[in-house]
Design an enzyme around this catalytic site. Structure first.
Site, PDB file in Angstrom:
ATOM      1  N   ASP A   6     -13.600 -24.253  13.214  1.00 23.96           N
ATOM      2  CA  ASP A   6     -14.725 -23.476  12.472  1.00 23.96           C
ATOM      3  C   ASP A   6     -15.255 -22.301  13.356  1.00 23.96           C
ATOM      4  O   ASP A   6     -15.530 -22.311  14.787  1.00 23.96           O
ATOM      5  CB  ASP A   6     -15.743 -24.391  12.095  1.00 23.96           C
ATOM      6  CG  ASP A   6     -16.604 -23.815  11.263  1.00 23.96           C
ATOM      7  OD1 ASP A   6     -16.274 -22.873  10.350  1.00 23.96           O
ATOM      8  OD2 ASP A   6     -17.728 -24.300  10.790  1.00 23.96           O
ATOM      9  N   ASN A  50     -12.809 -23.651   0.314  1.00 24.69           N
ATOM     10  CA  ASN A  50     -12.530 -22.410   0.647  1.00 24.69           C
ATOM     11  C   ASN A  50     -12.155 -21.330  -0.451  1.00 24.69           C
ATOM     12  O   ASN A  50     -12.323 -20.110  -0.086  1.00 24.69           O
ATOM     13  CB  ASN A  50     -11.853 -22.337   1.779  1.00 24.69           C
ATOM     14  CG  ASN A  50     -12.374 -22.917   3.269  1.00 24.69           C
ATOM     15  OD1 ASN A  50     -11.561 -23.499   4.088  1.00 24.69           O
ATOM     16  ND2 ASN A  50     -13.717 -23.051   3.378  1.00 24.69           N
TER      17      ASN A  50
HETATM   18  C1  IPE Z   1     -14.164 -26.271   7.445  1.00 26.45           C
HETATM   19  O1  IPE Z   1     -15.237 -25.113   7.661  1.00 26.45           O
HETATM   20  C2  IPE Z   1     -13.119 -25.829   6.961  1.00 26.45           C
HETATM   21  C3  IPE Z   1     -12.069 -25.214   7.585  1.00 26.45           C
HETATM   22  C4  IPE Z   1     -12.437 -25.130   8.983  1.00 26.45           C
HETATM   23  C5  IPE Z   1     -10.897 -25.098   7.196  1.00 26.45           C
HETATM   24  P1  IPE Z   1     -16.095 -24.483   6.502  1.00 26.45           P
HETATM   25  O2  IPE Z   1     -16.651 -23.100   6.946  1.00 26.45           O
HETATM   26  O3  IPE Z   1     -15.316 -24.411   5.127  1.00 26.45           O
HETATM   27  O4  IPE Z   1     -17.025 -25.433   6.345  1.00 26.45           O
HETATM   28  P2  IPE Z   1     -18.734 -25.266   5.693  1.00 26.45           P
HETATM   29  O5  IPE Z   1     -18.628 -24.607   4.452  1.00 26.45           O
HETATM   30  O6  IPE Z   1     -19.419 -24.805   6.991  1.00 26.45           O
HETATM   31  O7  IPE Z   1     -19.068 -26.843   5.491  1.00 26.45           O
HETATM   32  C1  IPE Z   2     -13.237 -21.379   9.850  1.00 30.55           C
HETATM   33  O1  IPE Z   2     -13.897 -20.202  10.085  1.00 30.55           O
HETATM   34  C2  IPE Z   2     -11.905 -20.783   9.037  1.00 30.55           C
HETATM   35  C3  IPE Z   2     -11.926 -21.356   7.988  1.00 30.55           C
HETATM   36  C4  IPE Z   2     -12.487 -22.009   7.136  1.00 30.55           C
HETATM   37  C5  IPE Z   2     -10.626 -20.947   7.163  1.00 30.55           C
HETATM   38  P1  IPE Z   2     -14.825 -19.750   9.304  1.00 30.55           P
HETATM   39  O2  IPE Z   2     -14.325 -18.498   8.285  1.00 30.55           O
HETATM   40  O3  IPE Z   2     -15.603 -20.860   8.406  1.00 30.55           O
HETATM   41  O4  IPE Z   2     -16.078 -19.193  10.252  1.00 30.55           O
HETATM   42  P2  IPE Z   2     -17.545 -19.110  10.017  1.00 30.55           P
HETATM   43  O5  IPE Z   2     -18.127 -20.634  10.009  1.00 30.55           O
HETATM   44  O6  IPE Z   2     -17.890 -18.626   8.785  1.00 30.55           O
HETATM   45  O7  IPE Z   2     -18.097 -18.608  11.142  1.00 30.55           O
HETATM   46 MG    MG Z   3     -17.231 -21.927   8.672  1.00 27.27          MG
END
Ligand code: IPE
Ligand code: IPE
Ligand code: MG
Length: 233
Positions: free
Chosen positions: A20, A68
């Site tokens: 993340d 997602n």
């Molecule tokens: C979790 O991250 C999913 C992945 C890393 C693929 P998210 O960014 O989707 O999670 P939330 O929305 O902060 O809970």
């Molecule tokens: C995690 O990084 C990757 C995926 C969920 C695919 P994010 O895209 O959630 O990055 P932040 O949390 O918004 O910074």
């Molecule tokens: Mg995230």
């Protein structure tokens, strides 16, 4: 249980990463979120190779959750494109490829071409020892419901914990010893709900694209200090 099982003094067999922070990493640089995902793939490669070098038996990477899909189409497409590029490369270099790839998640949402490639990669690497789980369109709730449906289709009167584990997406992997989440949030976000039962949880503020070998070392060092009791004393 042997004596060692009380203290995680050895290397974890299986670490699962919630990758993340890609979006914030990009935004800090004044760049679109997709830019962060590109660098996220680099970090993934580094961490995977390093865990393999350390001798871990399995690693799991949360690449795309069932939630997602709510993101802007452009971002979703960028993530899937990065995934396709990685998978095409794995396929091209299949003879040198070191891992057994297992996709965690419901593949049925993907188009025929992507799904066929995913299945091909799983089949072509099935004999390799080290497991790389890629959680793609993965949700812990979906995994549990999917497992229930699999068992129901077998018309069983009742099931055991072991039966259940055999139909989870992670059926081929050893127990998850540790879940590592980068990006500073203190939650699981629908990841490995069943498998998290006795996994050690490790959270770091480091954003995923910055996460490297020293951070893996730090997580493992922390793991080795945890007393794992599994409900015992
Ligand atoms: C979790 O991250 C999913 C992945 C890393 C693929 P998210 O960014 O989707 O999670 P939330 O929305 O902060 O809970
Ligand atoms: C995690 O990084 C990757 C995926 C969920 C695919 P994010 O895209 O959630 O990055 P932040 O949390 O918004 O910074
Ligand atoms: Mg995230």
């Amino acid at each position: 249980m042997n004596e060692l099982s009380n203290t995680a003094s050895t290397l974890p067999r299986h670490i699962a990463f919630i990758m993340d922070g890609n979006g914030r990493w990009a935004q800090k640089r004044g760049m679109p979120r997709e830019y962060g995902h590109r660098f996220g793939v680099k970090a993934f490669r580094t961490v995977l190779e390093y865990c393999d070098k350390l001798g871990l038996e399995a690693t799991t990477f949360y690449a795309f959750s069932t939630e997602n899909w709510k993101r802007p189409r452009r971002e979703v497409e960028a993530i899937l494109k990065l995934m396709d590029t990685y998978l095409a490369e794995c396929e091209k270099k299949i003879d040198e490829y070191a891992f057994r790839i297992v996709f965690l998640g419901d593949k049925s949402v993907f188009d025929e071409k992507r799904r066929a490639r995913m299945i091909r990669l799983e089949e072509l690497t099935a004999m390799r020892r080290r497991i790389l789980n890629i959680a793609l369109n993965y949700g812990g709730r979906d995994e549990i419901v999917n497992a229930c449906n699999r068992l129901l289709s077998e018309n069983r009167a009742c099931v055991t914990t072991e039966d259940f584990e055999k139909v989870l997406y992670t059926k081929d992997s050893p127990e998850v010893d540790m879940i590592v989440r980068t990006g500073g949030d203190l939650r699981i976000s629908n990841f490995l709900l069943w498998q998290a039962a006795y996994a050690e949880l490790y959270f770091t503020d480091v954003l995923w694209p910055d996460f490297g070998t020293a951070d893996v070392d730090a997580a493992i060092a922390e793991f080795s200090t945890r007393k794992r009791r599994f409900g015992g004393v």
